[in-house]
Motif scaffolding. Structure first.
Motif, PDB file in Angstrom:
ATOM      1  N   ASP A 144       0.962  -1.123   0.222  1.00 23.19           N
ATOM      2  CA  ASP A 144       0.112  -0.163   0.171  1.00 23.19           C
ATOM      3  C   ASP A 144       0.727   0.841  -0.290  1.00 23.19           C
ATOM      4  O   ASP A 144       0.564   2.188  -0.141  1.00 23.19           O
ATOM      5  CB  ASP A 144      -1.354   0.313   1.254  1.00 23.19           C
ATOM      6  N   ARG A 145       2.122   0.606   0.484  1.00 23.43           N
ATOM      7  CA  ARG A 145       3.664   2.187   0.479  1.00 23.43           C
ATOM      8  C   ARG A 145       3.140   2.678  -0.412  1.00 23.43           C
ATOM      9  O   ARG A 145       3.037   4.225  -0.795  1.00 23.43           O
ATOM     10  CB  ARG A 145       3.942   2.215   1.882  1.00 23.43           C
ATOM     11  N   GLN A 146       3.662   1.585  -1.162  1.00 21.13           N
ATOM     12  CA  GLN A 146       3.876   2.352  -2.891  1.00 21.13           C
ATOM     13  C   GLN A 146       3.205   2.930  -3.965  1.00 21.13           C
ATOM     14  O   GLN A 146       3.599   3.739  -4.834  1.00 21.13           O
ATOM     15  CB  GLN A 146       4.678   0.750  -4.138  1.00 21.13           C
ATOM     16  N   TRP A 147       2.097   2.819  -4.116  1.00 18.80           N
ATOM     17  CA  TRP A 147       0.538   3.080  -4.849  1.00 18.80           C
ATOM     18  C   TRP A 147       0.166   4.374  -3.784  1.00 18.80           C
ATOM     19  O   TRP A 147       0.031   5.748  -4.404  1.00 18.80           O
ATOM     20  CB  TRP A 147       0.204   2.420  -4.670  1.00 18.80           C
ATOM     21  N   ALA A 148       1.041   4.290  -2.041  1.00 20.58           N
ATOM     22  CA  ALA A 148      -0.144   5.864  -1.557  1.00 20.58           C
ATOM     23  C   ALA A 148       1.672   6.718  -1.920  1.00 20.58           C
ATOM     24  O   ALA A 148       0.666   7.964  -2.311  1.00 20.58           O
ATOM     25  CB  ALA A 148      -0.107   5.673  -0.133  1.00 20.58           C
ATOM     26  N   TYR A 149       2.659   6.420  -2.309  1.00 21.34           N
ATOM     27  CA  TYR A 149       3.494   6.995  -2.700  1.00 21.34           C
ATOM     28  C   TYR A 149       3.567   8.378  -4.035  1.00 21.34           C
ATOM     29  O   TYR A 149       4.067   9.088  -3.417  1.00 21.34           O
ATOM     30  CB  TYR A 149       5.054   6.814  -1.807  1.00 21.34           C
ATOM     31  N   GLU A 150       2.603   7.555  -4.458  1.00 18.58           N
ATOM     32  CA  GLU A 150       2.577   8.280  -5.654  1.00 18.58           C
ATOM     33  C   GLU A 150       1.950   9.081  -5.635  1.00 18.58           C
ATOM     34  O   GLU A 150       1.534  10.779  -6.241  1.00 18.58           O
ATOM     35  CB  GLU A 150       1.326   7.046  -7.144  1.00 18.58           C
ATOM     36  N   LEU A 151       0.409   9.205  -5.144  1.00 20.46           N
ATOM     37  CA  LEU A 151      -0.740   9.827  -4.775  1.00 20.46           C
ATOM     38  C   LEU A 151       0.177  11.454  -3.882  1.00 20.46           C
ATOM     39  O   LEU A 151       0.399  12.184  -4.550  1.00 20.46           O
ATOM     40  CB  LEU A 151      -1.348   9.336  -3.987  1.00 20.46           C
ATOM     41  N   SER A 152       1.237  10.893  -3.279  1.00 24.32           N
ATOM     42  CA  SER A 152       1.721  11.962  -1.914  1.00 24.32           C
ATOM     43  C   SER A 152       2.701  12.676  -2.952  1.00 24.32           C
ATOM     44  O   SER A 152       3.400  13.519  -2.509  1.00 24.32           O
ATOM     45  CB  SER A 152       2.476  11.728  -1.410  1.00 24.32           C
ATOM     46  N   LYS A 153       3.309  12.743  -4.191  1.00 26.50           N
ATOM     47  CA  LYS A 153       4.156  13.739  -5.266  1.00 26.50           C
ATOM     48  C   LYS A 153       3.152  14.846  -5.739  1.00 26.50           C
ATOM     49  O   LYS A 153       3.451  15.207  -6.223  1.00 26.50           O
ATOM     50  CB  LYS A 153       4.298  12.149  -6.338  1.00 26.50           C
ATOM     51  N   CYS A 154       2.018  15.147  -5.832  1.00 25.80           N
ATOM     52  CA  CYS A 154       0.903  15.517  -5.166  1.00 25.80           C
ATOM     53  C   CYS A 154       1.826  17.482  -4.946  1.00 25.80           C
ATOM     54  O   CYS A 154       2.229  17.361  -4.149  1.00 25.80           O
ATOM     55  CB  CYS A 154      -0.697  16.395  -5.281  1.00 25.80           C
ATOM     56  N   MET A 155       2.199  18.498  -6.134  1.00 25.55           N
ATOM     57  CA  MET A 155       2.778  19.384  -5.363  1.00 25.55           C
ATOM     58  C   MET A 155       1.789  20.864  -5.430  1.00 25.55           C
ATOM     59  O   MET A 155       2.211  22.057  -5.458  1.00 25.55           O
ATOM     60  CB  MET A 155       4.016  19.339  -6.344  1.00 25.55           C
ATOM     61  N   THR A 156      -0.108  20.196  -5.425  1.00 21.03           N
ATOM     62  CA  THR A 156      -0.161  21.232  -5.388  1.00 21.03           C
ATOM     63  C   THR A 156       0.040  22.340  -6.343  1.00 21.03           C
ATOM     64  O   THR A 156       0.018  23.385  -6.799  1.00 21.03           O
ATOM     65  CB  THR A 156      -0.418  22.113  -3.980  1.00 21.03           C
TER      66      THR A 156
END
Lengths: 249, 202
Positions: A144-156
């Motif tokens: 789960d960390r792996q795909w959640a990390y992709e979402l955390s790349k959001c830079m607004t």
């Protein structure tokens, strides 16, 4: 020998309320130039294509490596980061415009406050404060960390809002990025504890139901975030939450 | 804060689009298809429907009111968007625009079609094969009906896709791509049924 020139057409605006106008620039080419370094060249020598002295073009940028989200602008019709827009890969004349979904402050500088307000609204954080030491939180499964990390790349950065036909002055839609952030924080083992709260915010006015499924966001996101998967997933979660609060409490 | 009205209305909008409106469209086009077997077959299908119990109640509850809500709320939603198709020519963005355009065309078509058939029936006309044959004796009407049927069928087929996303059934890109293909198959199949039925009256 004739010097190689870069031809830019910049949409400019002097004050937040004044009418935008176009100004052309022809600046000397350098190897490896990007749109930011082209704008810096104008800053150094603020002379337009007609050879007249003009005000230097104002823009915003920080990291210069596509992680901060500050230098979003519309380049040749597509919203993107100016720092990763290489002159060699752009068709000339290069048209540079501000992202007008947001209030333009001056030239290419926009006010992205609405995005930070949206993040506050959907509670895009994990509350960990207590009156005493709460100890370490639960562990997160690596898959789960792996795909959640992709979402955390959001830079607004605002590119998804600019691309979305449903984000405009007629609609209260908060935009795709905020929905994806709810998915991110709801997946975190500690963030999960406030899952329902965040889902409720998505069901409010301007929330997830304002998505029109044009899917421009996922095609435009510079970080390749699976925004439409996040939206569909949150569609499922908000539906479940609505049924739960209707039938059970 | 805590205003869930538009969330609930939007959910209702997508739900009604399929149940009952979508089911009704499929039923209606299939019933019309009887016309391909000749006037008698069509007339007996009409007779059968007209003899259904609680007909008026079913008409209002399952057809008129849902369509009215779906149409009015749909118009409100459609005009909230600012299409940007010249800038973003992606497939789903084109579908986004087409969904709204066909929705408006379908509304105009349905309003006219109801006026020509159901309201005339309320005024005493008889709904039968001849009524449709008479309407479609005008070449302009043939074009109008063909465009109307295709719009309605497209709106329904692509609406199935949006419904699946909106209710969180197709979440990932693979299922959404599969649903895209499925919705286009539905579009082709229903268009065939609808247009064949229409041309049976010509």
């Amino acid at each position: 020998m004739a010097e190689k020139l870069v031809h830019l057409i910049v949409t400019r605006q002097d004050t937040p309320d004044s009418t935008p106008y176009k100004e052309e620039f022809k600046i000397p080419y350098r190897i490896g130039m990007n749109v930011i370094s082209a704008l810096m060249e104008i800053q150094r020598t603020p002379v337009n294509a007609q050879g007249q002295k003009t005000k230097p073009v104002i823009w915003e940028s920080n990291c210069l490596e596509e992680v901060c989200g500050a230098c979003s602008m519309v380049i040749n019709g597509k919203p993107r980061q100016a720092c990763s827009a290489l002159i060699d890969k752009l068709e000339q004349p290069i048209r540079i415009e501000p992202m007008t979904t947001f209030p333009v402050q001056r030239d290419l500088t926009i006010d992205r406050s609405r995005m930070f307000d949206a993040l506050k609204r959907v509670k895009a954080w994990i509350p960990i404060d207590g009156t005493h030491n709460l100890g370490p939180g639960p562990r997160m499964p690596e898959v789960d960390r792996q795909w959640a990390y992709e979402l955390s790349k959001c830079m607004t950065c605002g590119v998804c809002l600019e691309a979305c036909p449903n984000v405009n002055d007629k609609s209260p839609f908060i935009g795709p990025f905020a929905i994806s952030q709810v998915r991110l924080f709801n997946e975190h083992p500690t963030g999960k504890m406030n899952k329902a709260e965040r889902l409720e915010t998505l069901m409010d006015e301007g929330g997830i139901s304002y998505c029109g499924n044009s899917q421009n966001c996922v095609m435009s996101c510079p970080k390749g975030i699976p925004l439409t998967t996040s939206i569909a997933h949150m569609n499922k979660e908000t539906t479940k939450q609505a049924l739960k609060s209707f039938f059970f409490s | 804060m805590a205003n869930k009205k538009s969330f609930a209305l939007h959910k209702l909008h997508t739900l009604l689009g399929l149940f009952p409106i979508g089911l009704f469209v499929v039923f209606h086009l299939t019933a019309n298809f009887q016309a391909t077997k000749g006037p008698e077959a069509f007339n007996s299908a009409v007779q059968m429907i007209e003899h259904a119990p609680f007909l008026l109640f079913l008409e209002f509850g399952l057809i008129y009111l849902p369509i009215l809500f779906h149409a009015i709320y749909g118009l409100y939603l459609a005009f909230q968007g600012k299409p940007n198709n010249s800038q973003f020519k992606y497939y789903r963005n084109q579908m986004y625009l087409l969904q709204r355009v066909t929705g408006v065309i379908t509304l105009i078509f349905v309003a006219w079609h109801v006026w020509q058939t159901r309201i005339q029936k309320a005024f005493g006309a008889e709904v039968n094969f001849d009524m449709m044959a008479d309407i479609l004796s005008n070449p302009f009407m043939i074009v109008f009906y063909a465009v109307g049927i295709l719009s309605a069928v497209f709106h329904l087929s692509n609406g199935i896709w949006s419904f699946l996303v909106h209710w969180g059934i197709t979440v990932g890109p693979r299922s959404q791509r599969f649903a895209s293909i499925f919705s286009m198959i539905v579009f082709v199949a229903l268009s065939y049924v609808g247009l064949r039925a229409m041309f049976a009256f010509v």
